[in-house]
Design a protein around this motif. Structure first.
Motif, PDB file in Angstrom:
ATOM      1  N   LEU A  91       8.597  11.087 -13.896  1.00 54.53           N
ATOM      2  CA  LEU A  91       8.149  11.538 -12.580  1.00 54.53           C
ATOM      3  C   LEU A  91       7.486  10.381 -11.825  1.00 54.53           C
ATOM      4  N   PRO A  92       7.621  10.332 -10.494  1.00 52.26           N
ATOM      5  CA  PRO A  92       7.137   9.180  -9.700  1.00 52.26           C
ATOM      6  C   PRO A  92       5.633   9.179  -9.479  1.00 52.26           C
ATOM      7  N   LEU A  93       4.883   8.924 -10.562  1.00 54.43           N
ATOM      8  CA  LEU A  93       3.434   8.776 -10.426  1.00 54.43           C
ATOM      9  C   LEU A  93       3.123   7.289 -10.313  1.00 54.43           C
ATOM     10  N   SER A  94       3.336   6.739  -9.127  1.00 56.24           N
ATOM     11  CA  SER A  94       3.133   5.300  -8.933  1.00 56.24           C
ATOM     12  C   SER A  94       1.670   4.916  -9.064  1.00 56.24           C
ATOM     13  N   THR A  95       0.762   5.906  -8.905  1.00 55.58           N
ATOM     14  CA  THR A  95      -0.664   5.608  -8.972  1.00 55.58           C
ATOM     15  C   THR A  95      -1.241   5.911 -10.350  1.00 55.58           C
ATOM     16  N   SER A  96      -0.386   5.928 -11.378  1.00 52.92           N
ATOM     17  CA  SER A  96      -0.851   6.321 -12.702  1.00 52.92           C
ATOM     18  C   SER A  96      -1.964   5.420 -13.231  1.00 52.92           C
ATOM     19  N   ARG A  97      -1.979   4.142 -12.878  1.00 48.29           N
ATOM     20  CA  ARG A  97      -3.045   3.243 -13.308  1.00 48.29           C
ATOM     21  C   ARG A  97      -3.641   2.494 -12.129  1.00 48.29           C
ATOM     22  N   ALA A  98      -3.565   3.112 -10.952  1.00 42.64           N
ATOM     23  CA  ALA A  98      -4.106   2.448  -9.771  1.00 42.64           C
ATOM     24  C   ALA A  98      -4.770   3.460  -8.860  1.00 42.64           C
ATOM     25  N   ILE A  99      -5.810   3.001  -8.183  1.00 43.30           N
ATOM     26  CA  ILE A  99      -6.461   3.784  -7.133  1.00 43.30           C
ATOM     27  C   ILE A  99      -6.092   3.102  -5.826  1.00 43.30           C
ATOM     28  N   ASP A 100      -5.133   3.642  -5.130  1.00 42.40           N
ATOM     29  CA  ASP A 100      -4.620   3.019  -3.918  1.00 42.40           C
ATOM     30  C   ASP A 100      -5.436   3.443  -2.707  1.00 42.40           C
ATOM     31  N   VAL A 101      -6.052   2.457  -2.033  1.00 40.37           N
ATOM     32  CA  VAL A 101      -6.794   2.739  -0.811  1.00 40.37           C
ATOM     33  C   VAL A 101      -5.804   2.913   0.332  1.00 40.37           C
ATOM     34  N   LEU A 102      -5.841   4.077   0.981  1.00 33.61           N
ATOM     35  CA  LEU A 102      -4.908   4.389   2.055  1.00 33.61           C
ATOM     36  C   LEU A 102      -5.481   4.084   3.434  1.00 33.61           C
ATOM     37  N   GLU A 103      -6.753   4.449   3.653  1.00 29.91           N
ATOM     38  CA  GLU A 103      -7.398   4.192   4.937  1.00 29.91           C
ATOM     39  C   GLU A 103      -8.898   4.380   4.800  1.00 29.91           C
ATOM     40  N   PHE A 104      -9.631   4.003   5.845  1.00 32.61           N
ATOM     41  CA  PHE A 104     -11.079   4.155   5.876  1.00 32.61           C
ATOM     42  C   PHE A 104     -11.445   5.058   7.046  1.00 32.61           C
ATOM     43  N   VAL A 105     -12.226   6.100   6.774  1.00 29.96           N
ATOM     44  CA  VAL A 105     -12.534   7.092   7.805  1.00 29.96           C
ATOM     45  C   VAL A 105     -14.031   7.400   7.798  1.00 29.96           C
ATOM     46  N   PRO A 106     -14.558   7.933   8.922  1.00 23.92           N
ATOM     47  CA  PRO A 106     -15.965   8.391   8.941  1.00 23.92           C
ATOM     48  C   PRO A 106     -16.146   9.565   7.988  1.00 23.92           C
ATOM     49  N   ALA A 107     -17.235   9.578   7.265  1.00 24.44           N
ATOM     50  CA  ALA A 107     -17.475  10.621   6.266  1.00 24.44           C
ATOM     51  C   ALA A 107     -17.544  12.007   6.889  1.00 24.44           C
ATOM     52  N   GLU A 108     -18.052  12.105   8.132  1.00 25.29           N
ATOM     53  CA  GLU A 108     -18.205  13.415   8.752  1.00 25.29           C
ATOM     54  C   GLU A 108     -16.875  14.084   9.096  1.00 25.29           C
ATOM     55  N   GLN A 109     -15.776  13.331   9.024  1.00 26.17           N
ATOM     56  CA  GLN A 109     -14.470  13.924   9.314  1.00 26.17           C
ATOM     57  C   GLN A 109     -13.905  14.706   8.124  1.00 26.17           C
ATOM     58  N   ILE A 110     -14.552  14.611   6.972  1.00 29.23           N
ATOM     59  CA  ILE A 110     -14.054  15.271   5.758  1.00 29.23           C
ATOM     60  C   ILE A 110     -14.848  16.547   5.514  1.00 29.23           C
ATOM     61  N   ASP A 111     -14.153  17.669   5.516  1.00 33.45           N
ATOM     62  CA  ASP A 111     -14.786  18.957   5.263  1.00 33.45           C
ATOM     63  C   ASP A 111     -15.208  19.021   3.795  1.00 33.45           C
ATOM     64  N   PRO A 112     -16.486  19.323   3.505  1.00 33.05           N
ATOM     65  CA  PRO A 112     -16.952  19.381   2.111  1.00 33.05           C
ATOM     66  C   PRO A 112     -16.178  20.361   1.234  1.00 33.05           C
ATOM     67  N   ILE A 113     -15.488  21.344   1.831  1.00 35.70           N
ATOM     68  CA  ILE A 113     -14.738  22.297   1.021  1.00 35.70           C
ATOM     69  C   ILE A 113     -13.607  21.614   0.254  1.00 35.70           C
ATOM     70  N   LEU A 114     -13.213  20.419   0.697  1.00 34.54           N
ATOM     71  CA  LEU A 114     -12.130  19.692   0.047  1.00 34.54           C
ATOM     72  C   LEU A 114     -12.565  19.030  -1.263  1.00 34.54           C
ATOM     73  N   PHE A 115     -13.855  18.764  -1.419  1.00 35.78           N
ATOM     74  CA  PHE A 115     -14.321  18.024  -2.588  1.00 35.78           C
ATOM     75  C   PHE A 115     -14.224  18.850  -3.866  1.00 35.78           C
ATOM     76  N   ALA A 116     -13.792  18.203  -4.950  1.00 40.35           N
ATOM     77  CA  ALA A 116     -13.619  18.889  -6.232  1.00 40.35           C
ATOM     78  C   ALA A 116     -14.593  18.344  -7.285  1.00 40.35           C
ATOM     79  N   LYS A 117     -14.359  17.123  -7.801  1.00 37.47           N
ATOM     80  CA  LYS A 117     -15.178  16.577  -8.879  1.00 37.47           C
ATOM     81  C   LYS A 117     -15.530  15.124  -8.582  1.00 37.47           C
ATOM     82  N   ALA A 118     -16.683  14.701  -9.063  1.00 40.68           N
ATOM     83  CA  ALA A 118     -17.186  13.351  -8.780  1.00 40.68           C
ATOM     84  C   ALA A 118     -17.119  12.468 -10.035  1.00 40.68           C
ATOM     85  N   TYR A 119     -16.784  11.185  -9.813  1.00 36.30           N
ATOM     86  CA  TYR A 119     -16.704  10.204 -10.901  1.00 36.30           C
ATOM     87  C   TYR A 119     -17.373   8.907 -10.471  1.00 36.30           C
ATOM     88  N   TYR A 120     -17.998   8.229 -11.436  1.00 36.25           N
ATOM     89  CA  TYR A 120     -18.539   6.892 -11.201  1.00 36.25           C
ATOM     90  C   TYR A 120     -17.472   5.857 -11.540  1.00 36.25           C
TER      91      TYR A 120
END
Length: 306
Positions: free
Chosen positions: A82-111
């Motif tokens: 299956l095409p999991l190109s990000t299997s060993r990468a965290i690909d940065v797509l864009e940079f946005v203001p934090a207030e544009q992201i609805d908190p309901i979208l957040f799932a789990k946090a990692y360091y």
């Protein structure tokens, strides 16, 4: 902490080797199912619903129900390409203001921790995010599932928050949304006053899980052989409010009293600011007359009994 994932943050042409750690842990008290009489652990067997045989992990595959009693069986080989190109990468797509992201979208946090010689580019990305006052939108594959996520800075560490996909957010469909419900300006003003009287600064350390603490005390008492005493209720649960305005006023006064403020002065200010004060005053005598007549006999009866 133990790393659950290793890979790299792909930031333009910069690659930052990182390790992923769970940033949170649930403090819930866990129990085992046991036999009441002897405390023996209850074990479960994986059995086939058709032939009743016990199935080992090696013989278990994933099945997709296509309806009509038919099942499509998928094996590990089916998932391998299956095409999991990000299997060993965290690909940065864009940079946005934090207030544009609805908190309901957040799932789990990692360091994220830099690995090897990646500390310098790690700090560079961290400082750049802070200076730009933005969060990075990224893609990552964890446990064979591609997920949308954000990268932000907390306590000088990059934090990855996995997110739900937009089509995973349910649309609220409740009957009251179609009802024509209006709030009076006086009620809204009093509700705003209540919010103002209860305003504060959120400090997470001030809040505790009282249920978990009490449950731990019960467990400790069982271990030590002490008698478990039922704690008394600190205060009675408030009765259901019939009059919304009265409940709001009472809530404001209680909040003001708790803060040592004068509730009467505050209520007068709210009434003065209410645009329908005059209209309410005209209707007031009719509403107050009935209760006054009913209340009089009660007072006389009280004097006689005294």
């Amino acid at each position: 902490m133990r790393a659950i994932w290793k890979g790299a943050v792909s930031f333009g042409l910069v690659s930052i080797a990182v390790k992923l750690y769970s940033a949170t842990e649930e403090k819930d008290i866990r129990f085992h199912q046991v036999h009441r009489t002897d405390g023996g652990r209850i074990k479960y067997q994986r059995t086939c619903s058709i032939d009743g045989e016990v199935v080992s992990f090696d013989d278990i595959a994933k099945g997709y129900d296509i309806g009509g009693g038919e099942m499509v069986i998928l094996t590990d080989e089916d998932f391998a390409d299956l095409p999991l190109s990000t299997s060993r990468a965290i690909d940065v797509l864009e940079f946005v203001p934090a207030e544009q992201i609805d908190p309901i979208l957040f799932a789990k946090a990692y360091y994220l921790e830099p690995e090897g010689q990646a500390a310098k580019p790690y700090v560079l990305l961290r400082d750049a995010l802070q200076d730009a006052d933005r969060v990075a939108i990224v893609k990552i594959a964890i446990r064979q599932r591609e997920q949308l996520a954000t990268l932000r800075v907390r306590d000088d560490v990059l934090v990855l928050n996995t997110m739900m996909w937009p089509d995973e957010i349910r649309t609220p469909d409740f009957g009251f949304l179609d009802d024509d419900i209006e709030t009076r300006p006086a009620e809204l003003a009093m509700a705003s006053s209540l919010i103002d009287s209860m305003a504060g600064s959120f400090k997470a350390d001030e809040f505790t899980d009282n249920y978990r603490t009490a449950l731990q005390e019960v467990i400790d008492a069982k271990v030590e052989g002490r008698e478990v005493v039922q704690p008394e209720e600190s205060e009675e649960a408030p009765a259901a409010a019939v009059d919304l305005m009265a409940a709001l006023k009472a809530s404001v006064e209680r909040a003001k009293k708790a803060r040592g403020e004068a509730p009467e002065k505050r209520a007068a200010e709210v009434e003065a600011a209410t645009p329908i004060k005059k209209a309410a005053a005209k209707k007031a005598p009719a509403k107050k007359a009935a209760p006054a007549k009913k209340a009089a006999p009660a007072k006389k009866a009280a004097k006689k009994s005294a």
